[in-house]
Design an enzyme around this catalytic site. Structure first.
Site, short mmCIF file in Angstrom:
data_model
loop_
_atom_site.label_atom_id
_atom_site.label_comp_id
_atom_site.label_asym_id
_atom_site.label_seq_id
_atom_site.Cartn_x
_atom_site.Cartn_y
_atom_site.Cartn_z
N ARG A 116 0.83 -1.19 0.00
CA ARG A 116 0.00 0.00 0.00
C ARG A 116 0.87 1.24 0.00
O ARG A 116 1.96 1.26 0.61
CB ARG A 116 -0.87 -0.02 1.25
CG ARG A 116 -1.85 1.12 1.42
CD ARG A 116 -2.95 1.06 0.41
NE ARG A 116 -4.13 1.81 0.85
CZ ARG A 116 -4.98 2.35 0.00
NH1 ARG A 116 -4.81 2.24 -1.30
NH2 ARG A 116 -6.06 2.99 0.44
N THR A 395 -10.02 0.39 -9.33
CA THR A 395 -8.93 -0.46 -8.89
C THR A 395 -8.89 -1.61 -9.89
O THR A 395 -9.66 -1.64 -10.83
CB THR A 395 -9.23 -0.94 -7.45
OG1 THR A 395 -9.37 0.21 -6.63
CG2 THR A 395 -8.16 -1.83 -6.87
N THR A 413 -4.09 -0.72 -7.23
CA THR A 413 -4.91 0.45 -7.54
C THR A 413 -4.11 1.74 -7.66
O THR A 413 -3.00 1.85 -7.14
CB THR A 413 -5.99 0.64 -6.45
OG1 THR A 413 -6.88 1.67 -6.83
CG2 THR A 413 -5.36 0.96 -5.12
N GLU A 434 -4.17 8.31 -3.74
CA GLU A 434 -4.53 7.54 -2.55
C GLU A 434 -4.66 8.38 -1.29
O GLU A 434 -5.25 7.92 -0.30
CB GLU A 434 -3.49 6.44 -2.31
CG GLU A 434 -3.47 5.34 -3.34
CD GLU A 434 -4.74 4.50 -3.33
OE1 GLU A 434 -5.63 4.74 -2.49
OE2 GLU A 434 -4.83 3.60 -4.17
N ASP A 437 -7.87 8.46 0.48
CA ASP A 437 -8.35 7.35 1.31
C ASP A 437 -8.11 7.58 2.79
O ASP A 437 -8.59 6.82 3.63
CB ASP A 437 -7.70 6.03 0.87
CG ASP A 437 -8.49 5.35 -0.23
OD1 ASP A 437 -9.55 5.89 -0.62
OD2 ASP A 437 -8.07 4.29 -0.72
N GLY A 488 -13.66 0.58 -5.19
CA GLY A 488 -13.72 1.49 -4.05
C GLY A 488 -14.43 0.86 -2.87
O GLY A 488 -14.18 -0.28 -2.50
#
EC number: 2.3.2.2
Length: 584
Positions: A116, A395, A413, A434, A437, A488
């Site tokens: 990530r 994604t 993603t 990102e 998020d 998502g």
């Protein structure tokens, strides 16, 4: 065998590519009454005896399968597919993003890899707020400041070093060739690029390759070549991690940050490391479900929902009956409420996973629910009070099983479609967005309408919460299913429904991924409904119970592999996209 699902543009054409029952719902009588739909009809699934790849693009699937035929294992194929998607699927495939891998060795051993993205070291909690403390629209979604530190290349290098078999260069070379020679756009890809052209030109100080150099719209069948991306991939092929986080590509990335007032610095690139994490494991009926732990919320929420639903005979209630939809919605409502309050990066604070998955706790969450009960109100459903206080659409996914029985479920993603829309000049790849998020401000929804709390607040070097839910299911210690999807905040519920479609309703993988879907995420308090997902009788009954129904165009691109008891591999490629299943 090769299955390609190319759909025309628009909702009507998308639905035309789905099973007939989704366009003309029929009903049959169940214990819940005449509200359920019959098992959906769909194209025949792809079958194979030894190995299979299911991904979001036919070229990526082809490259992955070639690696398996050359003697590579599932992990080699995952690396090859990842880089192929960076070329073939710029909306979500990437080297400028991140993701998660869940894997299972043929001997039954398990693991997960977290690659990530992270917040840059110069990031701060209130960086997207104005002087009055309000969120500044667009700042966390568009442009250079929206980008987190990319993790994809480091993740693929780590996966290969630990589990790969073939030489690294052999796995990246096909994508270098693909970018050099170019590939033909599908109708969906052409439309996506055309829809984003204005943003590409607005957010970049150069004209990126994704905006047609002649200024005309892209058309299906146009060949696009990516020379700058090819060069960047060539450096990754030849130098591994250093080909991205050091040297020429890093120089170009940092120059791009300076052009757009971004905050990613060389220290961020130097310090980025993927993380090997312990997979989440839970039981659902006779199956074991293996999924991703935080900073993904997907595994926790999926296992919560499955355990909340286990006491009910969903198969007897009927597929998409009012009773079954009511129960599934109530489970989703409670899992997403917990998600908003408790989940975040475990490296930056306590995430109470064990308590969230405790059977006694989950029984208290569903106390009073029944197949015939009224809808709850999300305003009254908060995160579970039994827990201690604690201060988280575009994604892509691929599923792979090799001839030895190793399995990989990977979701990766850029976050939004084409991420931040920033293309690194000279390197030709897109940067993620990102940072959206994170919870830019506790209680304020992100681009997917998801509410977040302080557990997912921005901190330097922190990983943002995710909904990605790469998942593997076993039965009697044997591989049963590999599944995942983009979408998502809808990812978790899509994986849930596809899993239930196979395990409770007996669908084959193609039926399971093509079937119309429903989604509830606590807030906003309504059920998103794809066309054909409910019979008229179910709609009426659900509304009578107090559920609000929100018609919505199709979402998600589920890629699934099921392993039958005789060893046959059966693939399902979502017809909502250009997803492709192939095996031998």
């Amino acid at each position: 065998m090769l299955h390609r699902s190319f759909l025309a543009l628009g909702l009507a054409a998308v639905l035309a590519g789905l099973p007939a029952c989704q366009r003309q719902p029929a009903t049959y009588t169940t214990a819940a009454g005449a509200t359920a739909l019959p098992a959906p009809r769909a194209a025949a699934p792809v079958t194979a005896r030894q190995a299979m790849v299911v991904s979001a693009h036919p070229e990526a699937t082809r490259i992955g399968l070639e690696v398996l035929r050359q003697g590579g294992n599932a992990y080699d194929a995952a690396v090859a597919v990842q880089f192929a998607l960076a070329v073939a699927l710029p909306a979500a495939g990437n080297i400028g993003g991140g993701g998660f891998v869940v894997y299972r060795h043929a001997d039954g051993s398990l693991g997960t890899l977290d690659f990530r993205e992270k917040a840059p070291l110069a990031a701060s909690r209130d960086m997207y707020l104005d002087a009055q403390g309000n969120v500044r629209p667009g700042l966390s979604t568009d442009g250079h400041l929206a980008a987190g530190v990319p993790g994809t290349v480091a993740g693929m290098v780590a996966l290969h070093q630990k589990l790969g078999k073939l030489p690294w260069a052999q796995l990246v070379a096909p994508s270098v060739e693909l970018a050099t020679q170019g590939l033909r756009l599908t109708a969906k890809e052409a439309q996506g690029l055309n829809d984003t052209r204005a943003d590409f030109l607005r957010l970049n100080k150069h004209v990126p390759v994704y905006a047609h150099p002649e200024g005309r719209p892209w058309q299906a069948g146009d060949v696009v070549k990516y020379p700058e991306l090819s060069a960047a991939l060539g450096r990754i092929r030849d130098q591994g991690r250093n080909g991205f986080y050091q040297g020429e590509t890093a120089r170009l990335l940092l120059a791009e940050m300076q052009r757009g007032n971004g905050i990613i610095a060389q220290a961020d690139l130097d310090q980025y490391q993927p993380a090997w994490r312990t997979p989440l494991r839970g039981r659902y009926r006779q199956y074991e479900v293996i999924s991703m732990p935080p900073p993904s919320s997907g595994g926790v929420a999926l296992l919560q929902m499955l355990q909340m639903l286990e006491p009910y005979n969903l198969g007897k209630l009927g597929w998409h009956s009012a009773a079954a939809v009511h129960l599934i919605t109530e489970a989703e409502r409670r899992a997403y409420a917990d998600r908003a309050t408790y989940l975040g990066d475990p490296d930056f604070g306590r995430v109470p996973v064990a308590q969230l998955l405790d059977h006694k706790y989950l029984r208290t969450r569903t106390q009073g629910l029944s197949p015939t009960g009224p809808a709850s109100s999300s305003a009254q459903v908060q995160a579970g009070a039994a827990l201690p206080p604690y201060e988280s659409d575009q994604t892509t996914h691929y599923s792979i099983v090799d001839a030895q029985g190793n399995a990989v479920s990977c979701t990766t993603t850029l976050n939004g479609r084409y991420g931040s829309k920033v293309v690194v000049q000279g390197a030709g790849f897109l940067l993620n967005n990102e940072m959206d998020d994170f919870s830019a401000k506790p209680g304020v929804p992100n681009m997917y309408g998801v509410i977040g709390g302080t557990a997912n607040a921005i901190q330097p070097g922190k990983r943002m919460l995710s909904s990605m839910t790469p998942t593997i299911v076993t039965e009697n210690d044997q591989l049963r299913m590999v599944v995942g999807t983009p979408g998502g905040s809808t990812i978790i519920t899509s994986v849930l429904q596809a899993t239930l479609n196979v395990l409770d309703y007996g669908f084959d993988p193609q039926q399971a991924v093509a079937a119309p879907r429903l989604h509830h995420q606590w807030l906003p308090d309504h059920i998103d409904v794809e066309e054909g997902a409910l019979s008229p009788a179910a709609r009426t009954e659900l509304e009578h119970r107090g559920h609000k129904l929100n018609p919505r165009s199709p979402w998600g691109r589920i890629d699934m592999i099921e392993r039958r008891k005789d060893g046959t591999l059966v693939g399902g490629a979502d017809p909502r996209g250009d997803d492709t299943a192939a095996g031998y």
